[in-house]
Scaffold this motif. Structure first.
Motif, PDB file in Angstrom:
ATOM      1  N   THR A 111       0.798  -1.225   0.000  1.00  0.00           N
ATOM      2  CA  THR A 111       0.000   0.000   0.000  1.00  0.00           C
ATOM      3  C   THR A 111       0.829   1.272   0.000  1.00  0.00           C
ATOM      4  OG1 THR A 111      -0.099   0.080   2.433  1.00  0.00           O
ATOM      5  CG2 THR A 111      -1.817  -1.176   1.283  1.00  0.00           C
ATOM      6  N   GLY A 112       2.053   1.210   0.562  1.00  0.00           N
ATOM      7  CA  GLY A 112       2.862   2.416   0.693  1.00  0.00           C
ATOM      8  C   GLY A 112       2.395   3.327   1.805  1.00  0.00           C
ATOM      9  N   LEU A 113       1.495   2.833   2.681  1.00  0.00           N
ATOM     10  CA  LEU A 113       0.928   3.651   3.756  1.00  0.00           C
ATOM     11  C   LEU A 113       1.702   3.457   5.064  1.00  0.00           C
ATOM     12  CD1 LEU A 113      -2.869   3.080   3.072  1.00  0.00           C
ATOM     13  CD2 LEU A 113      -1.447   5.009   2.391  1.00  0.00           C
ATOM     14  N   PRO A 114       1.505   4.382   6.037  1.00  0.00           N
ATOM     15  CA  PRO A 114       2.197   4.261   7.318  1.00  0.00           C
ATOM     16  C   PRO A 114       1.914   2.926   8.007  1.00  0.00           C
ATOM     17  CG  PRO A 114       1.227   6.437   7.108  1.00  0.00           C
ATOM     18  CD  PRO A 114       0.724   5.628   5.947  1.00  0.00           C
ATOM     19  N   MET A 115       2.900   2.450   8.761  1.00  0.00           N
ATOM     20  CA  MET A 115       2.813   1.141   9.411  1.00  0.00           C
ATOM     21  C   MET A 115       1.592   1.027  10.323  1.00  0.00           C
ATOM     22  SD  MET A 115       4.630  -1.698   9.465  1.00  0.00           S
ATOM     23  CE  MET A 115       6.375  -1.348   9.243  1.00  0.00           C
ATOM     24  N   MET A 116       1.325   2.074  11.124  1.00  0.00           N
ATOM     25  CA  MET A 116       0.210   2.007  12.076  1.00  0.00           C
ATOM     26  C   MET A 116      -1.135   1.991  11.352  1.00  0.00           C
ATOM     27  SD  MET A 116       1.443   1.475  14.945  1.00  0.00           S
ATOM     28  CE  MET A 116      -0.147   1.523  15.772  1.00  0.00           C
ATOM     29  N   ALA A 161      -9.083  -5.109   4.375  1.00  0.00           N
ATOM     30  CA  ALA A 161      -8.265  -4.034   4.951  1.00  0.00           C
ATOM     31  C   ALA A 161      -8.033  -2.929   3.934  1.00  0.00           C
ATOM     32  CB  ALA A 161      -6.929  -4.596   5.439  1.00  0.00           C
ATOM     33  N   MET A 162      -7.801  -3.312   2.675  1.00  0.00           N
ATOM     34  CA  MET A 162      -7.610  -2.321   1.616  1.00  0.00           C
ATOM     35  C   MET A 162      -8.867  -1.496   1.423  1.00  0.00           C
ATOM     36  SD  MET A 162      -5.341  -1.220  -0.566  1.00  0.00           S
ATOM     37  CE  MET A 162      -4.192  -2.555  -0.980  1.00  0.00           C
ATOM     38  N   GLU A 163     -10.021  -2.136   1.490  1.00  0.00           N
ATOM     39  CA  GLU A 163     -11.291  -1.421   1.344  1.00  0.00           C
ATOM     40  C   GLU A 163     -11.511  -0.466   2.512  1.00  0.00           C
ATOM     41  OE1 GLU A 163     -14.755  -0.277  -0.552  1.00  0.00           O
ATOM     42  OE2 GLU A 163     -13.120  -1.544  -1.277  1.00  0.00           O
ATOM     43  N   ILE A 164     -11.131  -0.895   3.701  1.00  0.00           N
ATOM     44  CA  ILE A 164     -11.247  -0.025   4.889  1.00  0.00           C
ATOM     45  C   ILE A 164     -10.382   1.218   4.716  1.00  0.00           C
ATOM     46  CG2 ILE A 164     -10.633   0.141   7.345  1.00  0.00           C
ATOM     47  CD1 ILE A 164     -11.485  -2.856   7.546  1.00  0.00           C
ATOM     48  N   LEU A 165      -9.159   1.008   4.243  1.00  0.00           N
ATOM     49  CA  LEU A 165      -8.256   2.146   4.034  1.00  0.00           C
ATOM     50  C   LEU A 165      -8.796   3.092   2.972  1.00  0.00           C
ATOM     51  CD1 LEU A 165      -4.796   0.337   4.151  1.00  0.00           C
ATOM     52  CD2 LEU A 165      -5.634   2.042   5.777  1.00  0.00           C
ATOM     53  N   ARG A 166      -9.359   2.531   1.925  1.00  0.00           N
ATOM     54  CA  ARG A 166      -9.921   3.355   0.863  1.00  0.00           C
ATOM     55  C   ARG A 166     -11.066   4.204   1.379  1.00  0.00           C
ATOM     56  NH1 ARG A 166     -12.494   0.644  -3.479  1.00  0.00           N
ATOM     57  NH2 ARG A 166     -12.802   2.760  -4.196  1.00  0.00           N
ATOM     58  N   PHE A 213       1.012  10.416  -9.656  1.00  0.00           N
ATOM     59  CA  PHE A 213       0.036  11.462  -9.966  1.00  0.00           C
ATOM     60  C   PHE A 213      -0.045  11.668 -11.479  1.00  0.00           C
ATOM     61  CE2 PHE A 213      -0.962  15.956 -10.769  1.00  0.00           C
ATOM     62  CZ  PHE A 213      -2.182  16.058 -10.118  1.00  0.00           C
ATOM     63  N   LEU A 214       1.109  11.699 -12.136  1.00  0.00           N
ATOM     64  CA  LEU A 214       1.139  11.848 -13.596  1.00  0.00           C
ATOM     65  C   LEU A 214       0.464  10.654 -14.276  1.00  0.00           C
ATOM     66  CD1 LEU A 214       4.788  13.179 -14.084  1.00  0.00           C
ATOM     67  CD2 LEU A 214       2.664  14.502 -14.119  1.00  0.00           C
ATOM     68  N   GLN A 215       0.686   9.461 -13.725  1.00  0.00           N
ATOM     69  CA  GLN A 215       0.049   8.268 -14.286  1.00  0.00           C
ATOM     70  C   GLN A 215      -1.463   8.346 -14.158  1.00  0.00           C
ATOM     71  OE1 GLN A 215       1.659   5.400 -15.817  1.00  0.00           O
ATOM     72  NE2 GLN A 215      -0.472   5.361 -16.489  1.00  0.00           N
ATOM     73  N   LEU A 265      -3.910   6.855  -3.974  1.00  0.00           N
ATOM     74  CA  LEU A 265      -2.864   7.871  -4.056  1.00  0.00           C
ATOM     75  C   LEU A 265      -3.033   8.900  -2.939  1.00  0.00           C
ATOM     76  CD1 LEU A 265      -0.428   8.868  -5.657  1.00  0.00           C
ATOM     77  CD2 LEU A 265      -2.001  10.155  -7.122  1.00  0.00           C
ATOM     78  N   PHE A 266      -4.269   9.281  -2.652  1.00  0.00           N
ATOM     79  CA  PHE A 266      -4.515  10.207  -1.541  1.00  0.00           C
ATOM     80  C   PHE A 266      -4.051   9.614  -0.220  1.00  0.00           C
ATOM     81  CE2 PHE A 266      -7.130  11.369   2.079  1.00  0.00           C
ATOM     82  CZ  PHE A 266      -6.911  12.745   2.135  1.00  0.00           C
ATOM     83  N   ASN A 267      -4.322   8.333  -0.016  1.00  0.00           N
ATOM     84  CA  ASN A 267      -3.914   7.681   1.231  1.00  0.00           C
ATOM     85  C   ASN A 267      -2.405   7.741   1.439  1.00  0.00           C
ATOM     86  OD1 ASN A 267      -6.256   6.884   2.546  1.00  0.00           O
ATOM     87  ND2 ASN A 267      -6.490   5.065   1.269  1.00  0.00           N
TER      88      ASN A 267
END
Length: 278
Positions: free
Chosen positions: A16-21, A37-42, A90-92, A132-134
């Motif tokens: 995901t590239g998101l913070p560990m916590m 978990a991915m859906e929760i983060l989204r 972002f460009l992609q 990307l926002f996450n």
């Protein structure tokens, strides 16, 4: 409840590239199910983005152009900061949105557009944006998009802050690109006089008339001479505003209209975008 190991959190973070916590909390809530978990983060990311969008301005970004089966899609994607505007992901995203615009009938809303499948990622364009926002924590906004069909030339400036589409009835698209570059540099407001707001023309005529009447050198001139002077000033004014009347930047002895005729181009219209300006 399933045990959430450090290795599982680390592996999920790499995906995901998101913070560990954030990853650990999402996996815990999903009882170890990565998809859930991915859906929760989204969903959490979308909520945060909606909350932040009201308080943050999006003045940076890029323009993207894509060509697909005889059609061109152009999109303006905004963000908050200059560094993010050059972020590869972002460009992609901008390129993917433009590709979807080019490949489909024109969408009636941004929401409908963003609900389409992403060309480069699993899921929709909207999920790509949310992921990307996450990671980046900046608000993104599709400011405008357009699709053109048929023969057309295009130009996207290297900084992706200015772009031109030139719709052609006849002629070579590659030659038309030179005119696109002229438009980006000289910024005409319309193709010819008919494209200029009549109120703008009338206001300029009033100003030039008042200036001419106030000049003592014109006091004794016949009305027909004054009219010729006024017509000349209005011609010069419109030459600055109208593409076909402007001196062509690559061949200054020709107007754009003359260059187009010499080159076998028949111009239908043009679209010129500058980032953040409509």
């Amino acid at each position: 409840m399933a045990e959430i190991t450090a290795a599982a959190v680390k592996a999920f973070r790499e995906k995901t590239g998101l913070p560990m916590m954030d990853c650990k909390r999402a996996l815990t809530e999903a009882e170890g199910d990565e998809a859930l978990a991915m859906e929760i983060l989204r969903k959490k990311g979308l909520a945060k983005m909606s909350e932040k969008s009201a308080e943050r301005s999006t003045e940076e970004g890029v323009i993207a152009i894509a060509r697909q089966d005889g059609s061109i899609g152009m999109v303006e994607l905004l963000c908050e900061s200059a560094p993010v505007a050059s972020n590869p992901d972002f460009l992609q995203l901008a390129d993917d949105i433009a590709a979807v615009v080019a490949a489909n009938p024109l969408f009636d809303s941004v929401e409908t557009l963003m609900a389409q499948k992403s060309p480069s990622r699993e899921g929709t364009l909207q999920s790509q944006l949310e992921e990307l926002f996450n990671r980046i924590r900046e608000v993104f906004r599709v400011n405008r998009y357009v699709k053109v069909d048929g023969k057309a030339s295009q130009y996207l400036h290297h900084d992706r802050k200015s772009a031109v589409l030139l719709l052609l009835e006849e002629g070579c698209e590659e030659v038309g690109r030179d005119i696109c570059m002229h438009i980006a540099a000289m910024r005409p407001e319309g193709l010819d006089k008919d494209d200029i707001d009549p109120a703008i023309i009338e206001n300029e005529r009033r100003i030039q008339t008042e200036l001419m009447e106030a000049d003592p050198a014109n006091a004794k001139k016949p009305e027909n001479i004054k009219q010729k002077i006024l017509d000349g000033k209005m011609g010069a004014f419109l030459a600055q505003k109208c593409l076909l009347s402007q001196p062509f930047v690559k061949e200054a002895e020709l107007t754009v209209g003359q260059f187009a005729e010499k080159s076998g181009l028949k111009i239908q219209k043009f679209i010129h975008w500058m980032l953040g300006k409509k």
